[in-house]
Design a protein around this motif. Structure first.
Motif, PDB file in Angstrom:
ATOM      1  N   LEU A 100      38.143  26.366   3.747  1.00  0.00           N
ATOM      2  CA  LEU A 100      38.321  27.262   2.604  1.00  0.00           C
ATOM      3  C   LEU A 100      38.382  26.489   1.292  1.00  0.00           C
ATOM      4  CD1 LEU A 100      40.876  29.801   4.123  1.00  0.00           C
ATOM      5  CD2 LEU A 100      38.412  30.096   3.809  1.00  0.00           C
ATOM      6  N   LEU A 101      38.985  25.314   1.314  1.00  0.00           N
ATOM      7  CA  LEU A 101      38.988  24.483   0.106  1.00  0.00           C
ATOM      8  C   LEU A 101      37.579  24.033  -0.229  1.00  0.00           C
ATOM      9  CD1 LEU A 101      42.113  22.117   0.326  1.00  0.00           C
ATOM     10  CD2 LEU A 101      41.820  24.160  -1.058  1.00  0.00           C
ATOM     11  N   SER A 102      36.828  23.605   0.778  1.00  0.00           N
ATOM     12  CA  SER A 102      35.474  23.123   0.534  1.00  0.00           C
ATOM     13  C   SER A 102      34.563  24.242   0.045  1.00  0.00           C
ATOM     14  CB  SER A 102      34.893  22.485   1.803  1.00  0.00           C
ATOM     15  OG  SER A 102      34.628  23.468   2.789  1.00  0.00           O
ATOM     16  N   ALA A 103      34.896  25.499   0.394  1.00  0.00           N
ATOM     17  CA  ALA A 103      34.107  26.648  -0.057  1.00  0.00           C
ATOM     18  C   ALA A 103      34.504  27.099  -1.458  1.00  0.00           C
ATOM     19  CB  ALA A 103      34.262  27.805   0.924  1.00  0.00           C
ATOM     20  N   LEU A 142      44.989  32.483  -4.296  1.00  0.00           N
ATOM     21  CA  LEU A 142      45.269  33.760  -3.666  1.00  0.00           C
ATOM     22  C   LEU A 142      44.174  34.154  -2.677  1.00  0.00           C
ATOM     23  CD1 LEU A 142      46.790  35.850  -6.601  1.00  0.00           C
ATOM     24  CD2 LEU A 142      47.976  34.677  -4.731  1.00  0.00           C
ATOM     25  N   GLY A 143      42.903  33.894  -3.027  1.00  0.00           N
ATOM     26  CA  GLY A 143      41.826  34.155  -2.087  1.00  0.00           C
ATOM     27  C   GLY A 143      41.952  33.311  -0.834  1.00  0.00           C
ATOM     28  N   PHE A 144      42.354  32.073  -1.021  1.00  0.00           N
ATOM     29  CA  PHE A 144      42.602  31.159   0.097  1.00  0.00           C
ATOM     30  C   PHE A 144      43.672  31.733   1.023  1.00  0.00           C
ATOM     31  CE2 PHE A 144      44.917  27.845   2.176  1.00  0.00           C
ATOM     32  CZ  PHE A 144      44.074  26.775   2.367  1.00  0.00           C
ATOM     33  N   ALA A 162      45.337  34.350   5.864  1.00  0.00           N
ATOM     34  CA  ALA A 162      46.321  35.224   6.514  1.00  0.00           C
ATOM     35  C   ALA A 162      45.654  36.145   7.529  1.00  0.00           C
ATOM     36  CB  ALA A 162      47.065  36.043   5.460  1.00  0.00           C
ATOM     37  N   TRP A 163      44.592  36.833   7.111  1.00  0.00           N
ATOM     38  CA  TRP A 163      43.895  37.731   8.037  1.00  0.00           C
ATOM     39  C   TRP A 163      43.234  36.969   9.175  1.00  0.00           C
ATOM     40  CZ3 TRP A 163      44.431  42.641   8.852  1.00  0.00           C
ATOM     41  CH2 TRP A 163      44.840  43.489   7.815  1.00  0.00           C
ATOM     42  N   PHE A 164      42.659  35.813   8.837  1.00  0.00           N
ATOM     43  CA  PHE A 164      41.992  35.008   9.856  1.00  0.00           C
ATOM     44  C   PHE A 164      42.955  34.672  10.990  1.00  0.00           C
ATOM     45  CE2 PHE A 164      41.025  30.883  11.696  1.00  0.00           C
ATOM     46  CZ  PHE A 164      39.704  31.038  12.081  1.00  0.00           C
ATOM     47  N   PHE A 165      44.119  34.139  10.659  1.00  0.00           N
ATOM     48  CA  PHE A 165      45.024  33.668  11.708  1.00  0.00           C
ATOM     49  C   PHE A 165      45.773  34.800  12.398  1.00  0.00           C
ATOM     50  CE2 PHE A 165      44.367  29.524   9.731  1.00  0.00           C
ATOM     51  CZ  PHE A 165      44.072  28.813  10.882  1.00  0.00           C
ATOM     52  N   ILE A 219      51.820  37.918  10.206  1.00  0.00           N
ATOM     53  CA  ILE A 219      52.074  39.306   9.803  1.00  0.00           C
ATOM     54  C   ILE A 219      52.680  39.357   8.405  1.00  0.00           C
ATOM     55  CG2 ILE A 219      53.469  41.359  10.297  1.00  0.00           C
ATOM     56  CD1 ILE A 219      53.173  40.650  13.286  1.00  0.00           C
ATOM     57  N   LEU A 220      53.647  38.492   8.136  1.00  0.00           N
ATOM     58  CA  LEU A 220      54.263  38.453   6.809  1.00  0.00           C
ATOM     59  C   LEU A 220      53.261  38.025   5.745  1.00  0.00           C
ATOM     60  CD1 LEU A 220      57.677  36.829   7.797  1.00  0.00           C
ATOM     61  CD2 LEU A 220      57.276  39.205   7.147  1.00  0.00           C
ATOM     62  N   ALA A 221      52.377  37.082   6.098  1.00  0.00           N
ATOM     63  CA  ALA A 221      51.365  36.627   5.139  1.00  0.00           C
ATOM     64  C   ALA A 221      50.368  37.734   4.825  1.00  0.00           C
ATOM     65  CB  ALA A 221      50.645  35.400   5.695  1.00  0.00           C
ATOM     66  N   VAL A 222      49.960  38.499   5.837  1.00  0.00           N
ATOM     67  CA  VAL A 222      49.035  39.607   5.612  1.00  0.00           C
ATOM     68  C   VAL A 222      49.681  40.674   4.738  1.00  0.00           C
ATOM     69  CG1 VAL A 222      47.929  41.567   6.761  1.00  0.00           C
ATOM     70  CG2 VAL A 222      47.579  39.270   7.632  1.00  0.00           C
ATOM     71  N   LEU A 223      50.940  40.980   4.982  1.00  0.00           N
ATOM     72  CA  LEU A 223      51.638  41.959   4.150  1.00  0.00           C
ATOM     73  C   LEU A 223      51.709  41.511   2.693  1.00  0.00           C
ATOM     74  CD1 LEU A 223      54.590  42.963   6.526  1.00  0.00           C
ATOM     75  CD2 LEU A 223      52.556  44.315   5.958  1.00  0.00           C
ATOM     76  N   THR A 224      51.746  40.198   2.482  1.00  0.00           N
ATOM     77  CA  THR A 224      51.873  39.659   1.130  1.00  0.00           C
ATOM     78  C   THR A 224      50.531  39.531   0.421  1.00  0.00           C
ATOM     79  OG1 THR A 224      53.820  38.391   1.845  1.00  0.00           O
ATOM     80  CG2 THR A 224      52.791  37.744  -0.234  1.00  0.00           C
ATOM     81  N   TYR A 225      49.490  39.077   1.149  1.00  0.00           N
ATOM     82  CA  TYR A 225      48.212  38.730   0.501  1.00  0.00           C
ATOM     83  C   TYR A 225      47.022  39.518   1.050  1.00  0.00           C
ATOM     84  CZ  TYR A 225      50.997  34.685  -0.903  1.00  0.00           C
ATOM     85  OH  TYR A 225      51.980  33.873  -1.418  1.00  0.00           O
ATOM     86  N   ARG A 226      47.252  40.659   1.681  1.00  0.00           N
ATOM     87  CA  ARG A 226      46.186  41.383   2.376  1.00  0.00           C
ATOM     88  C   ARG A 226      45.035  41.788   1.459  1.00  0.00           C
ATOM     89  NH1 ARG A 226      50.621  44.339   1.705  1.00  0.00           N
ATOM     90  NH2 ARG A 226      50.521  46.379   0.684  1.00  0.00           N
ATOM     91  N   ARG A 227      45.280  41.983   0.180  1.00  0.00           N
ATOM     92  CA  ARG A 227      44.224  42.455  -0.730  1.00  0.00           C
ATOM     93  C   ARG A 227      43.328  41.331  -1.242  1.00  0.00           C
ATOM     94  NH1 ARG A 227      47.996  46.471  -4.465  1.00  0.00           N
ATOM     95  NH2 ARG A 227      48.608  47.910  -2.787  1.00  0.00           N
ATOM     96  N   HIS A 228      43.661  40.091  -0.914  1.00  0.00           N
ATOM     97  CA  HIS A 228      42.930  38.961  -1.482  1.00  0.00           C
ATOM     98  C   HIS A 228      41.959  38.312  -0.489  1.00  0.00           C
ATOM     99  CE1 HIS A 228      45.465  39.035  -5.069  1.00  0.00           C
ATOM    100  NE2 HIS A 228      46.500  39.174  -4.268  1.00  0.00           N
ATOM    101  N   ALA A 229      41.778  38.915   0.670  1.00  0.00           N
ATOM    102  CA  ALA A 229      40.900  38.317   1.685  1.00  0.00           C
ATOM    103  C   ALA A 229      39.436  38.474   1.303  1.00  0.00           C
ATOM    104  CB  ALA A 229      41.155  38.954   3.050  1.00  0.00           C
ATOM    105  N   HIS A 230      38.621  37.507   1.695  1.00  0.00           N
ATOM    106  CA  HIS A 230      37.167  37.558   1.499  1.00  0.00           C
ATOM    107  C   HIS A 230      36.544  37.808   2.866  1.00  0.00           C
ATOM    108  CE1 HIS A 230      33.085  35.854   0.530  1.00  0.00           C
ATOM    109  NE2 HIS A 230      33.301  36.629  -0.509  1.00  0.00           N
ATOM    110  N   TRP A 231      36.274  39.084   3.171  1.00  0.00           N
ATOM    111  CA  TRP A 231      35.862  39.482   4.515  1.00  0.00           C
ATOM    112  C   TRP A 231      34.491  38.969   4.935  1.00  0.00           C
ATOM    113  CZ3 TRP A 231      38.770  41.051   8.366  1.00  0.00           C
ATOM    114  CH2 TRP A 231      40.055  41.520   8.057  1.00  0.00           C
TER     115      TRP A 231
END
Length: 251
Positions: free
Chosen positions: A164-167, A172-174, A179-182, A59-71
């Protein structure tokens, strides 16, 4: 609650701080937290106690990095992850602790080796074309492994870190995608863990005390992440994966 000493509670609290740090700085580092929980508490029950602590960090990670996810990447992963969670649940019904530790440790070391080998052969793009046939196949394989390992031992972090590293995800995208994934996957695991008896009223009482320590860890991670360059970030993630896999095999 559980019969633990003050020093054992201090170790669990330190592990909770590390969960917060890993969620906002170096994903995969919480494999050390997994080891601490399993050392202090019964190994099987420790996975259920750790899960709400991880969700607090998510939850804390999503609040911090929510805008950087690659959906698009997330949507391709979720079906395979769901299959992995189901397989992990079935595995937990009959597998003993030694079998669980050996299986997860071997998978983590294999993922780290594959990622290091691949990155030495070629420079990964900013974000790999996950829509390609090869990208979809890799998403399915990593997704099943990630779902399986996260259900069995809350050890999906290193597997997904390797994916994610291999991709080719940058820092920040990582972190945003992870964050959203977990948050989604760990929340979906709760009914399975309750059904297996891994989460109950007693475990939640201990969680209520430990969750408080996740917050300072998350703030420390957020303060540190911008001071870590991309190459060091990747090396830390891989190193945390290797350490986590090795300690599972050697315990």
């Amino acid at each position: 609650m559980y019969s633990i000493t003050l020093w054992e509670f201090a170790a669990l609290a330190a592990a909770a701080v590390l969960v917060g740090f890993s969620k906002t700085a170096v994903s995969g580092a919480n494999t050390v937290s997994l080891a601490i929980f399993a050392a202090v508490l019964p190994a099987r029950e420790s996975t259920g106690i750790l899960l709400p602590v991880l969700i607090a960090g998510d939850i804390l990670a999503v609040l911090t990095y929510r805008r950087h996810a690659h959906w698009p990447t997330l949507w391709r992963l979720f079906p395979a992850v769901a299959a992995g969670v189901v397989l992990g649940t079935l595995f937990m019904v009959w597998a003993d602790d030694d079998m669980v530790r050996t299986s997860i440790g071997a998978i983590l070391l294999l993922m780290a080796a594959v990622t290091v080998w691949r990155r030495r052969r070629e420079d990964a793009p900013e974000v790999e074309d996950t829509a390609s046939r090869a990208g979809r196949a890799k998403a399915r394989s990593y997704g099943v492994l990630g779902g399986f390992t996260t259900m069995v031992a809350n050890a999906g972090g290193p597997v997904m870190s390797m994916y994610l590293l291999s991709a080719g995800f940058r820092k920040l995208g990582f972190l945003g995608t992870s964050a959203w994934f977990f948050l989604i996957v760990n929340s979906a695991k709760v009914p399975f863990s309750v059904g297996l008896g891994l989460i109950n009223g007693r475990s939640l009482l201990l969680d209520a005390a430990l969750v408080l320590f996740v917050v300072p860890g998350a703030f420390i991670g957020k303060a540190c992440v911008h001071r870590i360059n991309q190459r060091l970030f990747e090396r830390l993630v891989i190193a945390a994966t290797v350490v986590g896999g090795a300690q599972l095999l050697l315990r």
